[in-house]
Design a protein around this motif. Structure first.
Motif, short mmCIF file in Angstrom:
data_model
loop_
_atom_site.label_atom_id
_atom_site.label_comp_id
_atom_site.label_asym_id
_atom_site.label_seq_id
_atom_site.Cartn_x
_atom_site.Cartn_y
_atom_site.Cartn_z
N GLU A 86 26.76 12.33 34.67
CA GLU A 86 27.96 11.42 33.88
C GLU A 86 29.17 12.37 33.75
O GLU A 86 30.37 11.80 33.73
N VAL A 87 28.75 13.33 33.09
CA VAL A 87 30.09 14.53 32.75
C VAL A 87 30.71 14.94 34.33
O VAL A 87 31.82 14.91 34.11
N ILE B 264 28.29 13.49 26.34
CA ILE B 264 29.12 13.27 27.34
C ILE B 264 30.29 13.95 26.77
O ILE B 264 31.08 14.70 27.14
#
Length: 456
Positions: A160-161, A274
């Motif tokens: 996701e990062v 995140i």
């Protein structure tokens, strides 16, 4: 008189300038995908009907373009369906293939079919057209491109990062500043529904919450009440309506609201991870924003949900989106294959770049030099020079016909060609070229070596 030809509604022709601009976006996205380690795949434009049907719900099934079987397709048609005018049963008997509706289901099929050849985690990107039998309207077409990137076979939040960084890198390369990457988490929405006693009404609750910016707090509450969510539950939601501040401040507020929900706290933990990583790594042109009303793809996403907004100066919908899903391949019997993916809205990005005048002027450049055609001998002499120019990376061409000089010069003007070369008997005798700079009208007599240098 023959009828003027046309194209089907919801499709488009693209002129050379538009294609050049679209390719600029495609190439920027493709280059960034590859920089981040994504590998390209392509799937057929049509799939077996059984691959697509039933994967998008009733609405999606209705919008899938079906392909008639080859030959005498009516010979094997379901006679009962014909007699009863049952289009669904009839379609199943006369159509075994369909145009792809999106890139996600074909990708799921690809992963299952090639699972023994794929090295997981698998980072794939795909840039191909899709088709939907939708009602055409502004910004909605029956044929359009999707630009997708996914990672399957990993539950790591670092993916996701990386996707947030990827979005930032693409929009930085396109010089598009002021883009907002909104993020939410399905687990947070599930946690809120649990806290207010509306777990069985998750979809109704989130659809109403998603309208907060559009219709305001009171109307949202009215809609929730009409869907059977209790007054007490809506009272518990009150802090949510005034949620504001930094990402970190909103996280702290959510912890208080969701203190009794295990799934909700898990969603908060994922978002905090995140946010912490992005704060450490930094973004160049985009900004990351927590939006608890974001509920796109709720039947599909299980974790993070992304939506990308254009700069506020441009009135247009989202220009990208995606999220985490825990069972991409389950529809084909391959369980527990978690993944996360994003997509770019090519057509909307095009409109934003056009409105903000962000396309580089060189994008639509086609030919650098046009050689005027004065006859057979002059054309052959010119083509030898053109060959050398092309070897040096210069786009050059010869006007094909020995037409009047005025017609050839008008052709150069209309195509915005910056240089014209004239070769007559004098030039051939002295092995030189007359170079005309169209912008200023200046004319120079140059050698082939100087011609290459000046045009480059």
């Amino acid at each position: 008189m023959a009828q003027k030809p046309s194209i089907p509604k919801g499709t488009r022709d693209f002129n050379p300038e538009q294609v050049a601009k679209r390719n600029y976006i495609f190439n920027t996205i493709r280059s960034t995908f590859e920089t981040f380690g994504f590998q390209p795949i392509e799937t057929p434009s049509f799939e077996n009907s059984e691959t697509l049907m039933g994967k998008y719900g009733d609405e999606g099934d209705r919008l899938i373009f079906k392909i008639l079987n080859s030959g005498d397709y009516l010979a094997k048609a379901n006679q009962e369906a014909i007699d009863n005018k049952d289009s669904n049963k009839l379609t199943a008997s006369i159509s075994e293939k369909a145009l792809r509706y999106d890139l996600t289901v074909p990708f799921a099929r690809y992963v299952v079919q090639h699972q023994n050849e794929i090295e997981f985690p698998f980072k794939r990107y795909q840039i191909q057209p899709v088709w939907r039998a939708d009602r055409p309207q502004k910004g909605r077409f029956r044929e359009f491109y999707q630009c997708d990137a996914d990672v399957v076979g990993s539950k790591s939040l670092w993916q996701e990062v990386e996707f947030i960084q990827l979005y930032d890198s693409v929009f930085t390369a396109l010089k598009l500043e002021g883009v907002t990457i909104k993020i939410n988490n399905r687990k947070i929405l599930s946690g809120i529904a649990e806290v207010i006693g509306a777990s069985d009404k998750l979809i109704d609750f989130t659809v109403a919450l998603d309208k907060l910016d559009k219709i305001g707090e009171e109307k949202v509450k009215e809609e929730m009440l009409s869907k059977g969510i209790s007054e007490d539950g809506i009272t518990k939601l009150q802090p949510l309506f005034s949620l504001s501040g930094t990402f970190e401040a909103q996280i702290e507020s959510l912890k208080a609201i969701l203190s009794t929900s295990e799934v909700g706290l898990k969603g908060i933990e994922e978002l905090a991870f995140i946010d912490s990583a992005i704060s450490e790594l930094g973004l160049t042109t985009a900004s990351l924003q927590l939006d608890v009303t974001l509920a796109r793809g709720l039947n599909y996403y299980t974790g993070a949900i992304f939506e990308v907004s254009a700069p506020k100066t441009v009135k247009i919908g989202s220009i990208g989106g995606g999220g985490r899903y825990d069972d991409l391949t389950g529809i084909f019997g391959m369980k527990d294959m978690s993944g996360v993916g994003i997509s770019f809205g090519l057509d909307r990005i095009y409109l934003v770049l056009e409105e903000l005048n962000l396309f580089p002027k060189t994008v639509t450049k086609n030919i650098d030099v046009l050689f005027i055609n004065f006859g057979e001998a002059e054309a052959l002499f010119s083509l030898k020079a053109i060959k050398q120019l092309r070897l040096n990376g210069v786009n050059a061409e010869l006007y094909p016909d020995a037409a009047k000089m005025k017609k050839q010069m008008n052709h150069a003007n209309k195509r915005h060609i910056p240089f014209v070369v004239l070769v007559g008997e004098q030039e051939m005798a002295s092995n030189t070229y007359t170079l005309k700079i169209m912008g200023s009208g200046e004319q120079l007599k140059v050698s082939l070596e100087d011609l290459v240098l000046k045009v480059k």
